[in-house]
Every structure is written in structure tokens, then in C-alpha cells.
Design an enzyme around this catalytic site. Structure first.
Site, PDB file in Angstrom:
ATOM      1  CB  THR A  79      11.425 -10.683   8.079  1.00 33.00           C
ATOM      2  OG1 THR A  79      10.341 -11.421   8.666  1.00 33.00           O
ATOM      3  CG2 THR A  79      12.550 -11.651   7.730  1.00 33.00           C
TER       4      THR A  79
ATOM      5  CE1 TYR B  77       7.168   0.978   5.507  1.00 30.87           C
ATOM      6  CE2 TYR B  77       5.668   2.490   6.614  1.00 30.87           C
ATOM      7  CZ  TYR B  77       6.160   1.207   6.430  1.00 30.87           C
ATOM      8  OH  TYR B  77       5.640   0.172   7.153  1.00 30.87           O
TER       9      TYR B  77
ATOM     10  N   GLY C 293       0.808  -1.209   0.000  1.00 29.11           N
ATOM     11  CA  GLY C 293       0.000   0.000   0.000  1.00 29.11           C
ATOM     12  C   GLY C 293       0.845   1.264   0.000  1.00 29.11           C
TER      13      GLY C 293
ATOM     14  CG  ASN D   6       7.573  -9.629   3.268  1.00 29.94           C
ATOM     15  OD1 ASN D   6       8.335 -10.499   2.880  1.00 29.94           O
ATOM     16  ND2 ASN D   6       6.271  -9.687   3.038  1.00 29.94           N
TER      17      ASN D   6
ATOM     18  CG  ASP E  33       1.618  -9.672   7.189  1.00 23.76           C
ATOM     19  OD1 ASP E  33       2.303  -8.648   6.970  1.00 23.76           O
ATOM     20  OD2 ASP E  33       0.710  -9.719   8.041  1.00 23.76           O
TER      21      ASP E  33
ATOM     22  CG  HIS F 269       6.965  -7.465   0.049  1.00 30.94           C
ATOM     23  ND1 HIS F 269       7.631  -6.434   0.662  1.00 30.94           N
ATOM     24  CD2 HIS F 269       5.745  -7.541   0.660  1.00 30.94           C
ATOM     25  CE1 HIS F 269       6.853  -5.890   1.585  1.00 30.94           C
ATOM     26  NE2 HIS F 269       5.703  -6.551   1.609  1.00 30.94           N
TER      27      HIS F 269
END
Length: 265
Positions: A193, A221, A139, A190, A188, A184
Site C-alpha cells: 500500500t 529497508y 521483523g 502496509n 498486513d 503501519h
């Protein structure tokens, strides 16, 4: 045919930044902190690292609640089981990172899957420790992760690059994190991790682990997305370098106090 990850080399300015950071790291390398203080610092690190890494991903358990959950095992009213597991699992994953660093275990796809398995253990619909078999989209990101049938090959390329890379640990850890996110590989987990992998590389190379704070999510981000789109990880590496510098200075303050205490004896 052998493929490679294209890396744009950092500027002279950034390489000088690494030299400055390394000087700070070595400045008090011979000063040993007490076992009691090291224990307190480790507990504080686990709480803050766990809280912030999960908060970045939207977990609503706050810092104090994270401390209570991890230290006292008290569940938090109004919070989901998933949020509780994310906190507990992340703390266990940190301990696993510490273990493989202490045993000098080399990074591999196997270890990455182990780390992801710990991060997402017990959480439904994630396939812990298994590469995704569906397409995903992040997203707000300006890039699309590779299709599922390319994940395995891309992860093999990443590990090959990692094994052959002689970059400075801060740059290497930054690119490892960035390229992992770009692939990726899991459904979920990621982000958490990736931040664990980043600190694995720093710790393995003698640097203290960093904490990317929830409040830094925007620049985190933004620079991560820019690197994923352009292949130029300079801005993201600069961000990680600043965080490494901050953490070393933080640890050095305790060592300076230790020197003062020893001089008073």
C-alpha cells in the site's frame, strides 16, 4: 491541540538533484508516444511493479509467472491461493491508482482504505480496508509502530500534513511512504500500500511511477528503517530520487527514438 510531522529539510545537494530530475522530465514533455507503445509500456509496468512489490514482501511467484497469471489467467502450480491473490489484487490496485489520478481525486483516509482493500481483497485474517486493532512489530526493524489506539489519530495527522505540504513531489512522496510505514495502520499489506501511495503522489505530480526492484530490498529497508527511527528521511528520499531519475531516463529513451523516427519521415 494540532500536532505535526517533523521534517528535516534536505541538503542543497539534494535540492539540486531535484532540479536535474525536473529538467529531464521536461526535456521531452512535448513528445507524444504512440498509443500502441504506451499500451505496451503500461502492461510492462503493471507486471514489473506487481512482481517486485510482492517479491519484496516474500511472494514466490516469479516475473514470468506474474505475466502469465495477469495476461492469461493461468494459475501457477505449487503456489498458494494467497500468493495468487496478492498478484491479481496488486494489478487491480494499480488500475485504481491510475483512475483516481486521472480524476484528480485528492488523497484521504478513505482512499487509502480503498487502496488497501484492493491490495488485500479475499485474503484471510487481514481485515481489508480497516485499521488494525492489535499491536504489530515489523521483523528486523529498529522501531515499533504505534499502538492500535493511536493509529486513527496518527493517520489524521499524516493526511493533514499531506494536505498542507508544499515539498517537492519526490520528497513529499518519500515522506508520505515513510510516515505511513512508521504508523503501519493495517494488520498486513502496509508495504504494498505504501509503494502504491508513493507512486500515486508521483503520478499526480506528472512523474512516471517508479519500480523498487526486489534486488534493492536491502537498501530500501535500511533507509526506510533509518528514517522511521530518526525522523530524517534524507537517505530514503535520495534512494527514491535515484529511482525516479532512472525511470524518467528510461521513458526518455523511447521519446528520443520517437524523435529519430519522425525525423526520418
Amino acid at each position: 491541540m494540532k500536532k505535526c510531522i517533523i521534517i528535516i529539510l534536505l541538503s542543497y545537494k539534494e535540492n539540486m538533484k531535484f532540479l536535474d530530475i525536473d529538467k529531464k522530465l521536461k526535456k521531452y514533455s512535448e513528445i507524444k508516444l504512440s498509443k500502441e507503445l504506451l499500451k505496451d509500456l503500461r502492461e510492462d509496468l503493471i507486471i514489473k511493479w506487481t512482481y517486485n512489490s510482492n517479491a519484496i514482501e516474500g511472494n514466490t511467484i516469479d516475473m514470468y509467472q506474474t505475466k502469465v497469471l495477469l495476461e492469461d489467467g493461468i494459475t501457477i502450480g505449487g503456489k498458494t491461493m494467497k500468493e495468487h491473490l496478492e498478484i491479481i489484487n496488486h494489478a487491480e490496485a494499480i488500475k485504481y491508482i491510475e483512475e483516481i489520478v486521472s480524476k484528480n481525486i485528492f488523497l484521504s483516509e478513505y482512499e487509502i482504505k480503498n487502496i488497501h482493500n484492493l491490495v488485500t481483497k479475499g485474503i484471510e485474517n487481514i481485515d481489508s480496508g480497516k485499521y488494525r486493532d492489535t499491536q504489530v512489530q515489523i521483523g528486523g526493524a529498529n522501531f515499533t509502530p504505534v499502538p492500535p489506539y493511536l493509529v486513527k489519530g496518527k493517520m489524521e495527522e499524516l493526511i493533514l500534513w499531506y494536505k498542507e505540504s508544499n515539498l517537492h513531489p519526490i520528497e513529499k512522496s518519500s515522506i508520505l511512504h515513510g510516515e505511513f510505514i512508521k504508523i503501519h495502520p493495517f494488520k498486513d499489506g502496509n508495504g504494498r500500500t505504501a509503494r502504491l501511495l508513493l507512486n500515486f503522489e508521483l503520478m499526480k505530480s506528472g512523474y512516471p511511477p517508479i519500480i523498487i526492484n526486489k534486488e534493492e530490498r536491502e537498501i530500501y529497508y535500511k533507509t526506510l528503517d533509518m528514517g522511521s527511527v530518526t525522523g530524517n528521511w534524507e537517505d530514503f528520499t535520495e534512494f527514491i530520487a535515484v529511482k525516479a531519475d532512472e525511470r524518467i531516463e528510461y521513458m526518455n529513451k523511447f521519446k528520443e527514438e520517437e524523435i529519430k523516427i519522425n525525423n526520418m519521415k
